[in-house]
Design a protein around this motif. Structure first.
Motif, PDB file in Angstrom:
ATOM      1  N   LEU A  14       8.294 -23.080  31.991  1.00 22.95           N
ATOM      2  CA  LEU A  14       7.096 -23.635  31.417  1.00 22.95           C
ATOM      3  C   LEU A  14       7.021 -25.080  31.866  1.00 22.95           C
ATOM      4  CD1 LEU A  14       7.475 -22.051  27.924  1.00 22.95           C
ATOM      5  CD2 LEU A  14       6.269 -21.210  29.912  1.00 22.95           C
ATOM      6  N   ARG A  23       4.034 -29.992  28.271  1.00 25.89           N
ATOM      7  CA  ARG A  23       3.916 -28.664  27.696  1.00 25.89           C
ATOM      8  C   ARG A  23       5.278 -28.273  27.140  1.00 25.89           C
ATOM      9  NH1 ARG A  23       0.906 -24.587  31.570  1.00 25.89           N
ATOM     10  NH2 ARG A  23       0.608 -23.548  29.579  1.00 25.89           N
ATOM     11  N   PRO A  24       5.340 -27.750  25.926  1.00 26.92           N
ATOM     12  CA  PRO A  24       6.638 -27.458  25.306  1.00 26.92           C
ATOM     13  C   PRO A  24       7.375 -26.356  26.034  1.00 26.92           C
ATOM     14  CG  PRO A  24       4.836 -26.548  23.995  1.00 26.92           C
ATOM     15  CD  PRO A  24       4.205 -27.401  25.060  1.00 26.92           C
ATOM     16  N   ASP A  26       9.992 -23.193  26.278  1.00 27.29           N
ATOM     17  CA  ASP A  26      10.324 -22.030  25.465  1.00 27.29           C
ATOM     18  C   ASP A  26      11.726 -22.208  24.895  1.00 27.29           C
ATOM     19  OD1 ASP A  26      10.996 -19.600  24.439  1.00 27.29           O
ATOM     20  OD2 ASP A  26      10.152 -18.437  26.103  1.00 27.29           O
ATOM     21  N   ASP A  95      -1.961 -20.303  27.294  1.00 26.15           N
ATOM     22  CA  ASP A  95      -1.111 -20.466  26.117  1.00 26.15           C
ATOM     23  C   ASP A  95       0.219 -21.079  26.530  1.00 26.15           C
ATOM     24  OD1 ASP A  95      -0.475 -20.378  23.455  1.00 26.15           O
ATOM     25  OD2 ASP A  95      -0.565 -18.209  23.259  1.00 26.15           O
ATOM     26  N   VAL A  96       1.078 -21.324  25.536  1.00 22.48           N
ATOM     27  CA  VAL A  96       2.301 -22.080  25.733  1.00 22.48           C
ATOM     28  C   VAL A  96       3.248 -21.434  26.738  1.00 22.48           C
ATOM     29  CG1 VAL A  96       3.376 -20.976  23.739  1.00 22.48           C
ATOM     30  CG2 VAL A  96       4.217 -23.185  24.514  1.00 22.48           C
ATOM     31  N   ASN A 588      -5.824 -18.351  25.009  1.00 20.19           N
ATOM     32  CA  ASN A 588      -5.719 -19.732  24.559  1.00 20.19           C
ATOM     33  C   ASN A 588      -6.372 -20.637  25.598  1.00 20.19           C
ATOM     34  OD1 ASN A 588      -4.484 -22.417  23.804  1.00 20.19           O
ATOM     35  ND2 ASN A 588      -3.394 -21.113  22.345  1.00 20.19           N
ATOM     36  N   TYR A 592      -3.347 -26.154  22.342  1.00 20.23           N
ATOM     37  CA  TYR A 592      -2.057 -26.420  21.699  1.00 20.23           C
ATOM     38  C   TYR A 592      -1.411 -27.698  22.216  1.00 20.23           C
ATOM     39  CZ  TYR A 592       0.068 -24.900  26.005  1.00 20.23           C
ATOM     40  OH  TYR A 592       0.422 -24.818  27.321  1.00 20.23           O
ATOM     41  N   LEU A 593      -1.872 -28.190  23.387  1.00 17.32           N
ATOM     42  CA  LEU A 593      -1.276 -29.421  23.916  1.00 17.32           C
ATOM     43  C   LEU A 593      -1.495 -30.602  22.982  1.00 17.32           C
ATOM     44  CD1 LEU A 593      -1.962 -29.328  27.759  1.00 17.32           C
ATOM     45  CD2 LEU A 593       0.238 -29.389  26.618  1.00 17.32           C
ATOM     46  N   PRO A 596      -0.345 -28.458  18.265  1.00 15.68           N
ATOM     47  CA  PRO A 596       0.638 -27.380  18.433  1.00 15.68           C
ATOM     48  C   PRO A 596       0.363 -26.158  17.567  1.00 15.68           C
ATOM     49  CG  PRO A 596       1.736 -29.506  18.322  1.00 15.68           C
ATOM     50  CD  PRO A 596       0.301 -29.762  17.984  1.00 15.68           C
ATOM     51  N   ALA A 599      -1.056 -22.858  19.182  1.00 10.27           N
ATOM     52  CA  ALA A 599      -0.289 -21.948  20.031  1.00 10.27           C
ATOM     53  C   ALA A 599      -0.278 -20.554  19.420  1.00 10.27           C
ATOM     54  CB  ALA A 599       1.138 -22.452  20.203  1.00 10.27           C
TER      55      ALA A 599
END
Length: 849
Positions: A14, A23-24, A26, A95-96, A588, A592-593, A596, A599
């Motif tokens: 990711l 971006r978070p 996983d 999405d994430v 998405n 979410y950025l 959060p 997400a």
């Protein structure tokens, strides 16, 4: 195999985007920190399933293909499900856990070879899906090798007569594809097709992988996994000549042919022929991880091949010669080479690239001068410029070279990225960066592909070529996402990135390498939605009525669970059991950025994921209980269960039902009514290979290891699939991979591929009957009680109450990794090289024997 940034090897991470909110990552991503070693582990595991416990003799796949074609057929025909464009940047799925907005655009499966002429004809050789032709410079593709017994491509080359030469058996040492059936030639490739009768020579190269085909002095030279061979280009009959094998005792028929190390003892990578004197030939020989025989060899005056000890900057020490690729200029004035260093790779260095080199004399004997290393390339606009990851970390896997036919100073080098030099290697631009997440131009904006960044290529370059159409020349780059092109004299931006790449993966070519398939009702649009995980192209999502597939998860997509009653409830495996779940198809817009809570994808990895390869297979098994869709089973070292279904939100929900034992990892799992079966191996390679099956209850009670005989009913080979009778949990079937002892020399290889037990595994019966001797991968029990079996060469079926097997429809010689029954009454097949296909289940019993 995508390079990762802090993620498990073999899977695209990711992203982190420079100049934006990161971006978070996983949180379920675990695995070995040594990227190159982990990728090799994951890649090797696919081969282990087909070769352990021994070494497979030449001719196994050809014999199996002939036997498969001789089977009687069922009624019905396959329908191609994924024969439409696959947009990895689909804006619906940002999405994430998605890589959408990376800038790769439309993709397909791995391109391992490419050739092109000056009339607009382009030939793409895919890793597992055969050879394809375009007569328009790319696009509007047609398959031209479907009649061959091997669809794995190692090399493509056009000779000076315009004939197309095909070397089968992908030789990236990735082992994600399969051994080949030799070399084939096509006289008029612009409108013909390969046939089995077009094989060059005899069976000498059957069962090999072919890395390169080179021409000189009326000969075609083949660099193979079993030495360097040559053959006349005019008289195509007669056997191939073995020119050089560094360790001939390990070749078929040799006294060490059954040694577990035999597949690694005669690996050759490329051949360089002096254009001014074709009698001067240099062989690049060696195993990517290092061996004493690694080196460059040339022929001495007495006719023997001798290791070269001095080539200027080009290393001659065995420890510094691994994977090698040569390329020479059309005018013969320059030779170029890429060399991967086993020493650097084994030390865990940020790159394994020994360097890019040039021989300004035009002779492969040099002297050679280094013109680039990893640091130089990292500073040319690369996305891989961190202290821990530099260009060339995967140079054992990603490696290609091409010189502009009209300019010996102009060349392209393929590693993880595409690099271009217009001054003989003095300076470079990263014209095809790994992805766009690292750069300030990137944006997740769903109205744009990847912000203001230009399109890039998919990562992991394997092939380069130059072609032209109507006087306009273009360079072609083949990689894990298919084929891309741009003008030979293309434009770059301020970062040195090409601004004019075009994806040639228009949907008419489908070589996607699926590991899995999931099918569920589409509650929004009607019909069914189809999703599946695949090699380095994440998870595809096909909603009912879609004209373009999207990608809702990134990286290497492994197993898939899909709610039959709601196709937007999906669980997807990354690698090593790194699982993610969504309940809205992962739709998405990237919101979410900044928030959060928006997400809709959640990491739910079982604890074994944190152990990487020690805790689970690279592509690890998972399944839902067929009586209770909320009860899931996942297999690593432990048999993990959870009962929250798609509502699971955290890995802590998994509970260990059983410990398979130290060094054991699950290869297949199945559950019905709370009863669980788990097949395992460990060690899983051909040195000390063991396997077994454990059975017990999902609540952790009643577990036992079944007493499977080493020599006897169930062979000592990889157990790839399990299927439980939905009416009786004690009635179970197991599919056995690999080849029987006629082809496999290892201990306990036994015979047979499908076995049945009616007493929960206490006793087994071989029901293989007339089944060809071919690796078996997956089993499905149909609603009529029939048994459908996925193999490495298509699908077979045995009707209820019958003993003989029938071939299901017509598919190319491609592996089918998984079968599943859809709610629409169709049987879905995930092929590893030709996408997803479906078959009307009611037609299976039309022509019962």
């Amino acid at each position: 195999m995508g390079l990762t940034v802090g993620s498990p090897a073999g899977a695209d991470p990711l992203p982190h985007a420079a100049g934006t909110t990161a971006r978070p990552m996983d949180k379920g991503d675990g695995g070995d920190d040594d990227e190159s070693d982990s990728i090799q582990e994951g890649a090797d595991q696919r081969a282990e399933a087909r070769t352990s416990p021994g070494v497979v003799a030449p001719g196994a796949f050809t014999a199996a293909w002939n036997a498969m074609k001789a089977l009687p057929g069922t009624g019905g025909q396959w329908q191609h499900t994924t024969g439409l464009p696959y947009d990895s940047d689909d804006p619906r799925y940002r999405d994430v856990a998605s890589n959408s907005s990376a800038g790769m655009g439309k993709v397909t499966g791995r391109a391992s070879a490419v050739a092109a002429d000056d009339k607009g004809d382009v030939y793409e050789g895919s890793a597992g899906g055969g050879v394809w032709r375009s007569t328009t410079g790319g696009g509007h593709w047609q398959p031209i090798s479907d009649k061959l017994p091997a669809q794995a491509t190692g090399a493509l080359a056009l000779d000076d007569r315009g004939r197309l030469w095909l070397g089968t058996g992908e030789a990236s040492t990735n082992s994600d594809a399969y051994l080949g059936a030799g070399v084939f030639v096509l006289d008029h490739p612009e409108h013909g097709e390969f046939s089995a009768k077009s094989r060059v020579g005899g069976s000498e190269l059957d069962g090999t992988t072919i890395h390169e085909l080179r021409f000189g002095a009326g000969l075609v030279w083949a660099a193979t996994s079993k030495g360097v061979w040559s053959h006349s280009t005019t008289d195509l009959s007669g056997p191939w000549t073995l020119e050089f094998a560094p360790n001939p005792d390990y070749l078929p028929g040799g006294k060490l042919a059954s040694d577990p190390d035999a597949p690694y003892k005669n690996l050759t990578n490329d051949i360089a022929i002096d254009p001014k004197d074709p009698s001067k030939v240099v062989l690049a020989v060696g195993w990517r991880s290092g061996d004493t025989y690694n080196g460059f060899y040339s022929k001495a005056a007495d006719g023997s091949w001798q290791r070269l000890s001095s080539l200027g900057d080009l290393p001659t020490d065995a420890a510094d010669i691994g994977e090698v690729t040569f390329a020479r200029s059309a005018d013969g004035s320059k030779y170029y080479a890429i060399d991967q260093s086993p020493t650097m790779q084994n030390s865990g260095a940020p790159s394994a690239l020994a360097g890019i080199f040039v021989s300004d004399s035009g002779s492969p004997l040099g002297p050679w001068t280094k013109v680039a290393d990893a640091n130089k390339l990292a500073g040319s606009g690369s996305a891989l410029n961190s202290p821990s990851q530099l260009p060339g970390q995967q140079s054992w896997y990603d490696q290609s070279l091409q010189v502009d036919p009209n300019d010996p100073e102009h060349l392209w080098a393929g590693l993880e990225e595409v690099f271009e030099s217009k001054d003989g290697g003095a300076t470079w631009n990263t014209v095809g960066p790994y992805w766009n997440f690292n750069f300030a131009c990137w944006s997740i904006d769903p109205t744009k592909q990847s912000g203001s960044c230009p399109q890039t290529t998919h990562p992991d370059q394997h092939a380069l070529a130059v072609g032209s159409l109507n006087g306009k020349s273009y360079v072609l780059a083949g990689n894990d996402g298919g084929l891309y092109s741009r003008p030979v004299n293309g434009q770059v931006d301020a970062l040195g990135h090409g601004t004019d790449w075009t994806s040639l993966n228009d949907g008419t070519i489908d070589t996607l390498e699926y590991y899995s398939v999931g099918v569920g009702k589409d509650l929004t649009y009607g019909g069914v939605s189809v999703t599946g995980g695949m090699q380095d192209n994440g998870q595809s999502m096909l909603r009912h009525g879609d004209k373009v597939m999207g990608s809702n998860f990134g990286g290497d997509g492994g197993g898939t669970l899909t709610d039959p009653n709601n196709g937007c409830n999906i669980a997807q495996e990354y690698v090593y059991l790194a699982m993610n779940v969504t309940q809205n198809c992962a739709v998405n817009d990237g919101g979410y950025l900044t928030d959060p809570s928006k997400a809709t994808t959640f990491s739910v990895a079982p604890p074994d994921n944190a152990l990487g390869g020690a805790g689970a297979r690279f592509i690890a098994p998972m399944a839902a209980d067929q009586q209770n869709g909320n009860l899931w089973v996942a297999g690593g070292r432990h048999v993990w269960v959870q009962n929250q279904g798609y509502a699971i939100r955290d890995g802590s929900a998994w509970k260990s039902a059983f410990d398979l034992g130290d060094g054991h990892v699950a290869t297949a799992v199945a559950a019905s009514g709370g009863k669980v079966y788990a097949a395992w191996c460990g060690p899983c390679n051909n040195q000390g290979f063991t396997r077994g099956i454990a059975v017990g209850n999902a609540d952790g009670t009643g577990w036992q290891q079944l007493a499977l005989p080493v020599d006897g009913t169930v062979p000592n080979r990889y157990l790839a699939g399990l299927a439980i009778d939905p009416k009786n949990p004690d009635h179970v079937f197991v599919a056995v991979n690999g080849f029987s002892r006629a082809w496999t020399s290892g201990p306990g290889a036994g015979v047979g591929h499908v076995f049945e037990s009616t007493d929960a595994g206490a006793h087994w019966t071989d029901i293989s009957a007339n089944l060809p001797d071919v690796p078996a991968d997956s089993l499905v029990i149909t609603k009529t009680g029939g048994l459908a079996l996925a193999t490495d060469l298509g699908v077979v079926y045995r009707g209820a109450g019958r003993s003989c097997w029938q071939r299901v429809g017509e598919l190319p010689a491609v592996a089918v990794d998984q079968l599943t029954l859809g709610t629409d009454g169709r049987l879905y097949a995930a092929t590893h090289g030709r996408g997803i296909w479906s078959f009307k289940a009611a037609d299976l019993d039309q022509n019962e024997q």
